[in-house]
Motif scaffolding. Structure first.
Motif, PDB file in Angstrom:
ATOM      1  N   UNK A  60       0.807  -1.215   0.000  1.00 41.24           N
ATOM      2  CA  UNK A  60       0.000   0.000   0.000  1.00 41.24           C
ATOM      3  C   UNK A  60       0.844   1.270   0.000  1.00 41.24           C
ATOM      4  N   UNK A  61       2.165   1.112  -0.114  1.00 39.47           N
ATOM      5  CA  UNK A  61       3.035   2.283  -0.104  1.00 39.47           C
ATOM      6  C   UNK A  61       3.215   2.891  -1.482  1.00 39.47           C
ATOM      7  N   UNK A  73      -5.478  -4.785   4.504  1.00 34.81           N
ATOM      8  CA  UNK A  73      -5.081  -4.367   5.840  1.00 34.81           C
ATOM      9  C   UNK A  73      -3.877  -3.439   5.754  1.00 34.81           C
ATOM     10  N   UNK A  74      -3.991  -2.255   6.360  1.00 37.83           N
ATOM     11  CA  UNK A  74      -2.902  -1.278   6.307  1.00 37.83           C
ATOM     12  C   UNK A  74      -1.849  -1.537   7.373  1.00 37.83           C
ATOM     13  N   UNK A  75      -2.278  -2.040   8.514  1.00 44.48           N
ATOM     14  CA  UNK A  75      -1.356  -2.228   9.617  1.00 44.48           C
ATOM     15  C   UNK A  75      -1.783  -3.438  10.443  1.00 44.48           C
ATOM     16  N   UNK A  76      -0.800  -4.123  10.985  1.00 45.68           N
ATOM     17  CA  UNK A  76      -1.059  -5.255  11.873  1.00 45.68           C
ATOM     18  C   UNK A  76      -0.098  -5.145  13.045  1.00 45.68           C
ATOM     19  N   UNK A  77      -0.562  -5.510  14.228  1.00 48.11           N
ATOM     20  CA  UNK A  77       0.238  -5.353  15.435  1.00 48.11           C
ATOM     21  C   UNK A  77       0.416  -6.711  16.108  1.00 48.11           C
ATOM     22  N   UNK A  78       1.665  -7.068  16.366  1.00 47.20           N
ATOM     23  CA  UNK A  78       1.969  -8.279  17.119  1.00 47.20           C
ATOM     24  C   UNK A  78       2.330  -7.929  18.553  1.00 47.20           C
ATOM     25  N   UNK A  79       2.060  -8.839  19.482  1.00 50.89           N
ATOM     26  CA  UNK A  79       2.284  -8.551  20.907  1.00 50.89           C
ATOM     27  C   UNK A  79       2.808  -9.784  21.608  1.00 50.89           C
ATOM     28  N   UNK A  80       3.794  -9.563  22.489  1.00 53.48           N
ATOM     29  CA  UNK A  80       4.334 -10.650  23.297  1.00 53.48           C
ATOM     30  C   UNK A  80       4.968 -10.073  24.548  1.00 53.48           C
ATOM     31  N   UNK A 160       0.164   4.151   6.874  1.00 51.88           N
ATOM     32  CA  UNK A 160       0.623   4.372   8.247  1.00 51.88           C
ATOM     33  C   UNK A 160       2.054   4.902   8.259  1.00 51.88           C
ATOM     34  N   UNK A 161       2.788   4.722   7.180  1.00 50.41           N
ATOM     35  CA  UNK A 161       4.138   5.277   7.082  1.00 50.41           C
ATOM     36  C   UNK A 161       4.120   6.804   7.088  1.00 50.41           C
ATOM     37  N   UNK A 162       2.937   7.405   6.873  1.00 51.46           N
ATOM     38  CA  UNK A 162       2.800   8.858   6.870  1.00 51.46           C
ATOM     39  C   UNK A 162       2.087   9.366   8.114  1.00 51.46           C
ATOM     40  N   UNK A 163       2.073   8.571   9.165  1.00 54.48           N
ATOM     41  CA  UNK A 163       1.390   8.970  10.391  1.00 54.48           C
ATOM     42  C   UNK A 163       2.176  10.047  11.128  1.00 54.48           C
ATOM     43  N   UNK A 164       1.538  10.647  12.127  1.00 60.06           N
ATOM     44  CA  UNK A 164       2.184  11.704  12.909  1.00 60.06           C
ATOM     45  C   UNK A 164       3.377  11.152  13.697  1.00 60.06           C
ATOM     46  N   UNK A 165       3.327   9.890  14.075  1.00 61.49           N
ATOM     47  CA  UNK A 165       4.416   9.301  14.849  1.00 61.49           C
ATOM     48  C   UNK A 165       5.635   9.013  13.983  1.00 61.49           C
ATOM     49  N   UNK A 166       5.414   8.537  12.780  1.00 58.61           N
ATOM     50  CA  UNK A 166       6.541   8.139  11.934  1.00 58.61           C
ATOM     51  C   UNK A 166       7.129   9.296  11.136  1.00 58.61           C
TER      52      UNK A 166
END
Length: 390
Positions: A60-61, A73-80, A160-166
């Motif tokens: 999507x970039x 899906x634009x973003x996926x989050x893994x957690x551990x 999401x690569x253009x988000x305020x955080x990144x």
């Protein structure tokens, strides 16, 4: 002669055989067969670190795909979770379907609990040692659930690569309220007097600020700063207490100044090209500072055609008041918010050695002896300084 020719042919054949292994990169991994980490979230609870990895969809970039309305899906989050950050990451490795690549990691987001547990020290130490990560990693703090923040996508279905955080500089150039800080600058600030650093503190707005025709859109915004000292969180300071910090930031691009004085509440200015000079004044054991702020001002709103001279006087007084109020709030919290100790350290190291306590100079309400603000009104947009409608 024939024997010499045969030897040459043998040598050439051997040389070609030796160069065959060099004809390709046998140990490389195809880009489309890797998983790319874009954001890293760190939480701490019950003596365990919880790591969140934000994974981007690289398909999507591309501009052509986004423009054609590519879905997916634009973003996926893994957690551990694990006893250490590296332990938690290796648990994610075991569940990942492909190799995880860290070379595109853009930002790190800490919860307050992680910062209180010295998570910033553990995280930066790990990232600084790993060969794939870079120093241009933006640092943030929050009290929001990390899963909610890391799954919030920008408006207009942007990547999401253009988000305020990144990509914080895109918005900072337009509104320079809290300066973004990367890992390289964090190292510098925490290793020089006063051994403190301020990182942006964010929250997630779920109200109807940005809304599509179908639903409201949660967005990320700067809520204040998180003061870091001795490798852990010292205090969170909200926006309303740091209005003066922007005028003391040398890299400030542009920021609006709304006048609150009686009769001037409808006037607004744009401040840019800020130049700050801090001069230590040492008289035996008494240490004070003289601060000079010079900046350009652009008239944005003056509907009632008030006196330009009076507007500039009120604007200079407003900036003085904001700088003083922010400083006093820092003194109350034992925070050297303007890094005055560093200025003394650089300009008079002997005086700093005589006065410092735990790496910084003790500050009081009277430590700022002089505060001078000079604004230069350059124009009123489109060169208009008078009201548009007479």
């Amino acid at each position: 002669m024939r024997q010499t020719g045969k030897r040459k042919c043998i040598y050439i054949a051997l040389l070609l055989t030796m160069t065959l292994p060099l004809a390709g990169c046998w140990d490389t991994t195809e880009p489309e067969r890797m998983v790319y980490v874009h954001g890293l979230g760190i939480d701490y609870k019950d003596q365990q670190y919880t790591v969140y990895l934000q994974i981007l969809n690289p398909r999507l970039l591309a501009k052509s795909e986004v423009a054609s309305g590519a879905s997916g899906t634009k973003v996926e989050v893994g957690r551990a979770s694990g006893k250490t950050i590296d332990d938690a990451i290796f648990k994610l490795y075991k569940s990942s379907q492909r190799r995880i690549f860290w070379g595109h990691l853009s930002f790190v987001l800490f919860t307050e609990e992680a910062l209180k547990a010295e998570g910033i020290q553990a995280t930066t130490d790990l990232l600084d040692r790993y060969r794939e990560t870079r120093y241009r990693l933006w640092m943030y703090a929050t009290n929001e659930p990390l899963l909610d923040v890391l799954t919030a996508v920008p408006i207009m279905e942007m990547s999401t690569a253009l988000s305020r955080l990144s990509d914080p500089l895109a918005t900072y150039e337009q509104s320079s309220f809290v300066k973004p800080i990367d890992m390289r600058e964090l190292f510098i600030l925490l290793n020089e007097p006063p051994y403190e650093a301020n990182i942006p503190y964010i929250n997630l707005i779920k109200e109807n600020i940005w809304k599509t025709e179908k639903k409201s859109h949660p967005v990320i915004q700067i809520k204040g700063i998180a003061s870091i000292k001795n490798k852990k969180l010292q205090k969170v300071i909200k926006n309303q207490n740091i209005y003066g910090l922007r005028w003391m930031t040398k890299d400030m691009e542009r920021e609006a100044l709304n006048l609150s004085a009686n009769g001037f509440s409808d006037v607004s200015l744009l401040i840019n090209k800020v130049k700050v000079k801090i001069k230590p004044i040492v008289k035996q054991s008494n240490i004070q500072f003289a601060i000079s702020i010079k900046a350009d001002a652009v008239l944005r709103e003056n509907p009632k055609d008030k006196s330009l001279k009076k507007i500039m006087q009120v604007a200079e007084q407003t900036i003085k008041q904001q700088v003083k109020e922010t400083y006093l709030h820092g003194v109350e919290s034992n925070i050297d918010i303007y890094r005055l100790s560093e200025m003394l350290y650089r300009k008079n190291v002997q005086a700093w050695k005589n006065a410092e306590q735990n790496g910084k100079v003790p500050l009081t309400e009277d430590s700022i002896q002089k505060l001078d603000v000079q604004l230069h009104l350059i124009h009123g947009e489109k060169n208009r300084k008078r009201s548009t409608i007479k």
